[in-house]
Design a protein around this motif. Structure first.
Motif, short mmCIF file in Angstrom:
data_model
loop_
_atom_site.label_atom_id
_atom_site.label_comp_id
_atom_site.label_asym_id
_atom_site.label_seq_id
_atom_site.Cartn_x
_atom_site.Cartn_y
_atom_site.Cartn_z
N SER A 22 14.20 21.60 19.68
CA SER A 22 14.44 22.47 18.53
C SER A 22 13.09 22.99 18.10
O SER A 22 12.22 22.20 17.69
CB SER A 22 15.10 21.70 17.38
OG SER A 22 15.34 22.57 16.28
N GLY A 23 12.87 24.29 18.24
CA GLY A 23 11.52 24.80 18.07
C GLY A 23 10.64 24.23 19.17
O GLY A 23 11.02 24.23 20.35
N THR A 24 9.51 23.70 18.80
CA THR A 24 8.60 23.12 19.79
C THR A 24 8.70 21.60 19.87
O THR A 24 7.91 20.97 20.57
CB THR A 24 7.14 23.51 19.45
OG1 THR A 24 6.82 23.04 18.14
CG2 THR A 24 6.96 25.03 19.50
N GLU A 25 9.66 21.02 19.16
CA GLU A 25 9.78 19.57 19.12
C GLU A 25 11.01 19.09 19.88
O GLU A 25 12.06 19.74 19.86
CB GLU A 25 9.89 19.09 17.65
CG GLU A 25 8.71 19.48 16.78
CD GLU A 25 7.41 18.85 17.23
OE1 GLU A 25 7.45 17.69 17.70
OE2 GLU A 25 6.35 19.50 17.10
N ARG A 26 10.88 17.96 20.54
CA ARG A 26 12.05 17.35 21.17
C ARG A 26 13.06 16.98 20.11
O ARG A 26 12.71 16.53 19.02
CB ARG A 26 11.65 16.11 21.97
CG ARG A 26 10.80 16.41 23.19
CD ARG A 26 10.80 15.23 24.14
NE ARG A 26 9.63 15.26 25.01
CZ ARG A 26 9.47 14.47 26.06
NH1 ARG A 26 10.39 13.58 26.37
NH2 ARG A 26 8.38 14.56 26.79
N ALA A 27 14.32 17.17 20.43
CA ALA A 27 15.38 16.92 19.48
C ALA A 27 16.59 16.37 20.21
O ALA A 27 16.58 16.20 21.44
CB ALA A 27 15.73 18.22 18.74
N GLU A 28 17.64 16.11 19.46
CA GLU A 28 18.89 15.63 20.03
C GLU A 28 19.92 16.74 20.02
O GLU A 28 20.16 17.38 18.99
CB GLU A 28 19.42 14.44 19.22
CG GLU A 28 18.57 13.18 19.34
CD GLU A 28 18.57 12.61 20.75
OE1 GLU A 28 19.66 12.54 21.37
OE2 GLU A 28 17.49 12.23 21.23
N ALA A 29 20.50 17.00 21.17
CA ALA A 29 21.62 17.93 21.26
C ALA A 29 22.87 17.26 20.69
O ALA A 29 22.84 16.10 20.26
CB ALA A 29 21.84 18.35 22.71
N HIS A 30 23.99 17.97 20.70
CA HIS A 30 25.24 17.38 20.26
C HIS A 30 25.53 16.15 21.13
O HIS A 30 25.34 16.20 22.36
CB HIS A 30 26.37 18.41 20.41
CG HIS A 30 27.65 18.00 19.77
ND1 HIS A 30 28.47 17.01 20.29
CD2 HIS A 30 28.28 18.43 18.64
CE1 HIS A 30 29.53 16.85 19.53
NE2 HIS A 30 29.44 17.70 18.52
N PRO A 31 25.99 15.05 20.55
CA PRO A 31 26.23 13.84 21.34
C PRO A 31 27.10 14.06 22.58
O PRO A 31 26.89 13.41 23.61
CB PRO A 31 26.90 12.89 20.34
CG PRO A 31 26.41 13.35 19.00
CD PRO A 31 26.26 14.85 19.12
N GLU A 32 28.06 14.97 22.50
CA GLU A 32 28.96 15.19 23.63
C GLU A 32 28.23 15.75 24.84
O GLU A 32 28.67 15.57 25.98
CB GLU A 32 30.09 16.13 23.22
CG GLU A 32 31.25 16.18 24.19
CD GLU A 32 32.01 14.86 24.30
OE1 GLU A 32 32.70 14.68 25.32
OE2 GLU A 32 31.90 14.02 23.38
N ALA A 33 27.08 16.40 24.61
CA ALA A 33 26.32 16.96 25.74
C ALA A 33 25.73 15.87 26.62
O ALA A 33 25.37 16.13 27.77
CB ALA A 33 25.20 17.85 25.21
N TYR A 34 25.65 14.63 26.11
CA TYR A 34 25.10 13.51 26.88
C TYR A 34 26.19 12.66 27.53
O TYR A 34 25.87 11.71 28.25
CB TYR A 34 24.25 12.61 25.96
CG TYR A 34 23.09 13.32 25.32
CD1 TYR A 34 21.88 13.48 26.00
CD2 TYR A 34 23.20 13.83 24.03
CE1 TYR A 34 20.80 14.12 25.39
CE2 TYR A 34 22.13 14.48 23.43
CZ TYR A 34 20.93 14.62 24.11
OH TYR A 34 19.87 15.27 23.52
N ASN A 35 27.45 12.99 27.27
CA ASN A 35 28.56 12.20 27.80
C ASN A 35 28.69 12.44 29.30
O ASN A 35 28.96 13.56 29.73
CB ASN A 35 29.85 12.61 27.08
CG ASN A 35 31.05 11.80 27.49
OD1 ASN A 35 31.19 11.43 28.65
ND2 ASN A 35 31.93 11.52 26.54
#
Length: 272
Positions: free
Chosen positions: A240-253
């Motif tokens: 998100s921007g230039t920082e690591r972030a978490e996508a929607h949890p379902e994207a990791y399923n």
């Protein structure tokens, strides 16, 4: 690789974030291959950037049509024998109303443009990216993500533009994670990002009528994944921007990723 040696393909380069990114990158030399749907807009962009230090090529294709996506990959291969960076930036917003649209192939339009096109294009360009190693794929996604109903991926029931947009972006991110697992990070990395919130682009004005962030924020976030040494070798991440972030949890399923991958291969007729 120095800036003057790199070759970057940007989709959706004739307006909004893509155009501003192209304009900014053109001052650093190298070669830019700029994609758009409208040949006249591409000619205008080429003229605008004619005095830049970069070599400018343009390629036209309607990414809602998978036949044209395949032709785009072939056209790029005729222009260059390698790619340093593929920026999958082209996309459709939620639209001005909730009218469901379909692509020439009969697929829900936002799924087709925002996910299936970059999926097929990325796979089609892997040989050029391998030749340009270490290379990078950048998925310009969104913080708006929503799980798909995989029993109704084309949203024949309960359609809304916002949901179609958010589902297509989750599909892009989730399959991006899976593709990154198949690519040696020392050869090609793939990361997705939310560049900024409601930038002043046509899709934002059409869908929302107001803006939050400016284009410079989105350019900075995109350039971070395109060229920063800080993300060299980093792959399969969401920013998100230039920082690591978490996508929607379902994207990791894993099950969701696998089903989306299989669906994407079936619909596009492409595979690794």
């Amino acid at each position: 690789m120095t800036h003057r040696d790199r070759t970057i393909l940007i989709t959706g380069a004739t307006s909004g974030l893509g155009r501003e990114l192209a304009r900014t990158l053109s001052t650093a030399g190298g070669r830019l291959i700029l994609h758009g749907r409208d040949p006249e807009k591409l000619d205008s962009l080429r003229t605008e950037l004619a005095a830049s230090s970069a070599v400018i090529d343009t390629v036209a294709a309607d990414l809602s049509d998978l036949a044209q996506v395949r032709s785009l990959a072939a056209d790029v291969a005729e222009l260059t024998d390698h790619l340093s960076v593929l920026v999958n930036n082209a996309g459709l917003g939620k639209g001005s109303d909730d009218t469901r649209q379909v692509s020439p192939d009969g697929f829900e339009l936002r799924l087709a443009v925002n996910h299936l096109a970059p999926f097929a294009l990325s796979l089609g360009l892997l040989p050029l990216l391998e030749a340009g190693a270490p290379s990078r794929i950048v998925h310009v996604a969104s913080g708006a993500q929503q799980p798909l109903d995989l029993d109704d991926p084309h949203m024949e029931y309960g359609y809304s533009g916002s949901r179609a947009y958010a589902q297509s972006k989750l599909a892009m991110v989730a399959t991006g994670f899976m593709l990154a697992e198949h690519l040696p990070a020392e050869v090609t990395t793939l990361n997705s990002l939310h560049p900024a919130t409601l930038m002043p682009t046509r899709m934002v004005q059409e869908g929302y009528g107001y803006t939050v962030d400016d284009l410079s924020s989105g350019v900075a976030a995109s350039r971070h994944l395109i060229e920063s040494d800080a993300v060299a070798g980093v792959s399969g991440q969401y920013f998100s921007g230039t920082e690591r972030a978490e996508a929607h949890p379902e994207a990791y399923n894993p099950e969701t990723q696998q089903r989306l991958w299989q669906l994407s291969q079936e619909l596009t007729g492409t595979s690794l």
